[in-house]
Scaffold this motif. Structure first.
Motif, mmCIF file in Angstrom:
data_model
loop_
_atom_site.group_PDB
_atom_site.id
_atom_site.type_symbol
_atom_site.label_atom_id
_atom_site.label_comp_id
_atom_site.label_asym_id
_atom_site.label_seq_id
_atom_site.Cartn_x
_atom_site.Cartn_y
_atom_site.Cartn_z
ATOM 1 N N LEU A 35 51.128 36.057 49.829
ATOM 2 C CA LEU A 35 51.324 37.180 50.707
ATOM 3 C C LEU A 35 50.880 37.158 52.124
ATOM 4 O O LEU A 35 51.217 38.072 52.688
ATOM 5 C CB LEU A 35 50.802 38.324 50.055
ATOM 6 C CG LEU A 35 51.507 38.716 48.435
ATOM 7 C CD1 LEU A 35 50.944 40.043 48.018
ATOM 8 C CD2 LEU A 35 53.042 38.828 48.426
ATOM 9 N N ASP A 36 50.323 35.963 52.548
ATOM 10 C CA ASP A 36 49.909 35.881 53.949
ATOM 11 C C ASP A 36 48.585 37.030 54.205
ATOM 12 O O ASP A 36 49.130 37.676 55.149
ATOM 13 C CB ASP A 36 51.229 35.985 55.006
ATOM 14 C CG ASP A 36 50.471 35.636 56.325
ATOM 15 O OD1 ASP A 36 49.824 34.759 56.448
ATOM 16 O OD2 ASP A 36 51.357 35.934 57.462
ATOM 17 N N ALA A 37 47.870 37.341 53.136
ATOM 18 C CA ALA A 37 47.016 38.478 53.282
ATOM 19 C C ALA A 37 45.586 37.802 53.380
ATOM 20 O O ALA A 37 44.961 37.431 52.245
ATOM 21 C CB ALA A 37 47.080 39.237 52.013
ATOM 22 N N ALA A 105 36.988 47.195 38.068
ATOM 23 C CA ALA A 105 36.065 47.564 39.082
ATOM 24 C C ALA A 105 35.850 46.725 40.070
ATOM 25 O O ALA A 105 35.669 46.848 41.472
ATOM 26 C CB ALA A 105 34.607 47.853 38.551
ATOM 27 N N PHE A 106 35.902 45.326 39.845
ATOM 28 C CA PHE A 106 35.912 44.017 40.841
ATOM 29 C C PHE A 106 37.111 44.152 41.550
ATOM 30 O O PHE A 106 37.239 43.903 42.777
ATOM 31 C CB PHE A 106 35.641 42.709 39.947
ATOM 32 C CG PHE A 106 34.317 42.344 39.926
ATOM 33 C CD1 PHE A 106 33.588 41.757 41.136
ATOM 34 C CD2 PHE A 106 33.369 42.345 38.665
ATOM 35 C CE1 PHE A 106 32.234 41.420 41.163
ATOM 36 C CE2 PHE A 106 32.100 42.023 38.707
ATOM 37 C CZ PHE A 106 31.432 41.597 39.674
ATOM 38 N N GLY A 107 38.317 44.377 40.982
ATOM 39 C CA GLY A 107 39.532 44.355 41.539
ATOM 40 C C GLY A 107 39.638 45.409 42.714
ATOM 41 O O GLY A 107 40.123 45.019 43.820
ATOM 42 N N VAL A 108 39.175 46.650 42.425
ATOM 43 C CA VAL A 108 39.103 47.824 43.377
ATOM 44 C C VAL A 108 38.128 47.610 44.468
ATOM 45 O O VAL A 108 38.589 47.845 45.650
ATOM 46 C CB VAL A 108 38.796 49.078 42.323
ATOM 47 C CG1 VAL A 108 38.760 50.039 43.521
ATOM 48 C CG2 VAL A 108 39.921 49.534 41.548
ATOM 49 N N PHE A 109 37.159 46.904 44.055
ATOM 50 C CA PHE A 109 36.050 46.829 45.172
ATOM 51 C C PHE A 109 36.669 45.657 46.028
ATOM 52 O O PHE A 109 36.733 45.728 47.308
ATOM 53 C CB PHE A 109 34.868 46.311 44.640
ATOM 54 C CG PHE A 109 33.830 45.976 45.791
ATOM 55 C CD1 PHE A 109 33.555 47.125 46.330
ATOM 56 C CD2 PHE A 109 33.178 44.710 45.860
ATOM 57 C CE1 PHE A 109 32.348 46.593 47.406
ATOM 58 C CE2 PHE A 109 32.467 44.583 46.988
ATOM 59 C CZ PHE A 109 31.879 45.441 47.657
ATOM 60 N N GLY A 110 37.366 44.648 45.405
ATOM 61 C CA GLY A 110 38.086 43.533 46.261
ATOM 62 C C GLY A 110 39.089 43.939 47.118
ATOM 63 O O GLY A 110 39.287 43.639 48.402
ATOM 64 N N ALA A 111 40.092 45.099 46.705
ATOM 65 C CA ALA A 111 41.075 45.620 47.231
ATOM 66 C C ALA A 111 40.722 46.313 48.429
ATOM 67 O O ALA A 111 41.144 46.304 49.735
ATOM 68 C CB ALA A 111 41.982 46.408 46.406
ATOM 69 N N LEU A 126 46.351 45.989 47.509
ATOM 70 C CA LEU A 126 46.603 46.686 45.975
ATOM 71 C C LEU A 126 47.427 45.760 45.085
ATOM 72 O O LEU A 126 47.022 45.514 43.791
ATOM 73 C CB LEU A 126 47.177 48.090 46.031
ATOM 74 C CG LEU A 126 46.426 49.024 46.389
ATOM 75 C CD1 LEU A 126 47.186 50.319 46.453
ATOM 76 C CD2 LEU A 126 45.174 49.346 45.613
ATOM 77 N N VAL A 127 48.415 44.940 45.603
ATOM 78 C CA VAL A 127 49.179 44.040 44.649
ATOM 79 C C VAL A 127 48.288 42.934 44.367
ATOM 80 O O VAL A 127 48.484 42.421 43.360
ATOM 81 C CB VAL A 127 50.440 43.495 45.556
ATOM 82 C CG1 VAL A 127 50.995 42.386 44.709
ATOM 83 C CG2 VAL A 127 51.423 44.749 45.826
ATOM 84 N N VAL A 128 47.612 42.533 45.350
ATOM 85 C CA VAL A 128 46.612 41.266 45.028
ATOM 86 C C VAL A 128 45.592 41.829 43.978
ATOM 87 O O VAL A 128 45.375 41.060 42.811
ATOM 88 C CB VAL A 128 45.944 40.805 46.192
ATOM 89 C CG1 VAL A 128 44.707 39.833 45.837
ATOM 90 C CG2 VAL A 128 46.798 40.345 47.151
ATOM 91 N N CYS A 129 45.191 43.159 43.884
ATOM 92 C CA CYS A 129 44.204 43.585 42.887
ATOM 93 C C CYS A 129 44.702 43.456 41.669
ATOM 94 O O CYS A 129 44.495 42.925 40.442
ATOM 95 C CB CYS A 129 43.831 44.925 43.387
ATOM 96 S SG CYS A 129 42.894 45.849 42.102
ATOM 97 N N VAL A 130 46.256 44.091 41.320
ATOM 98 C CA VAL A 130 46.547 44.231 40.042
ATOM 99 C C VAL A 130 47.047 43.012 39.550
ATOM 100 O O VAL A 130 46.440 42.668 38.330
ATOM 101 C CB VAL A 130 47.930 45.239 40.320
ATOM 102 C CG1 VAL A 130 48.777 45.193 38.839
ATOM 103 C CG2 VAL A 130 47.663 46.623 40.710
#
Length: 211
Positions: A35-37, A105-111, A126-130
């Protein structure tokens, strides 16, 4: 013989959580690159740590690790994530929701860490997190199923003897080993592909600069 009753399954659950956490990180690297993020959640978390503790702790890291302070910080983040993933895998034997809470929790923190970078918008983060959370939880759950002995104690009361039980335990071990090996290969492939995509973007950007 005690493998099916406790220690063996517990050990596999710990490893399942650890591998699931690693797969979540690898997925985050690949999806971010696709996603070039940039930076990825892993690098973004390290960056936020440096920004937050830019003083004495950073100086200490430089003093201890020298010019390798950033790689050491990333490695430390990976170790912490894997250890917590291992703990969540073990807890999932009795509380299946724990990996969801831990990885979530890790995903939200990473996002959050990724979205605070001006190069990444909130929706992409958020897409990367999910995707990463779903990948980590799914991998953990899959390995837990693969490593669980399918012949439960009630079946033994119906006439399943020691040889059959021993064979079931051995098959459980092999199934788990095969699934774990496959997940490791896929995780390594994701990381490699993610880095290749990122490097390709950097090269393309460099070539686009007029001379």
């Amino acid at each position: 013989m005690e493998d099916s009753g406790g220690r063996g399954e517990s050990a596999r659950a710990v490893l399942a959580g650890a591998l699931g956490a690693g797969f979540a990180l690898a997925t985050g690297e690949l999806v971010s690159a696709a996603l070039d993020a940039a930076p990825s959640p892993l690098l973004a978390v390290g960056g936020r740590f440096i920004d937050r503790f830019a003083g004495s702790l950073k100086d200490l890291a430089v003093a201890v690790f020298g010019t390798n302070d950033k790689p050491a910080l990333v490695a430390g983040t990976i170790v912490i994530t894997v250890l917590l993933g291992a703990a969540s895998g073990h807890a999932a034997l009795r509380r299946p929701w724990v990996p969801w809470a831990t990885f979530g929790a890790f995903g939200v923190f990473g996002a959050w860490a990724q979205a605070t970078d001006e190069r990444v918008d909130t929706f992409t983060a958020l897409v990367v997190c999910v995707v990463s959370v779903l990948a980590g939880v799914g991998a953990t759950a899959g390995l837990l199923v693969a490593g669980r002995l399918q012949t439960h104690p009630p079946a033994l009361d119906e006439g399943v003897g020691a040889p059959e039980r021993s064979q079931a335990i051995e098959w459980s071990r092999r199934r788990f080993a095969l699934a774990s090996g496959a997940l490791l290969v896929v995780s390594a492939g994701f990381v490699t592909a993610g880095r290749a995509l990122t490097q390709g973007d950097v090269i393309a950007a460099a070539r686009a600069i007029p001379l």
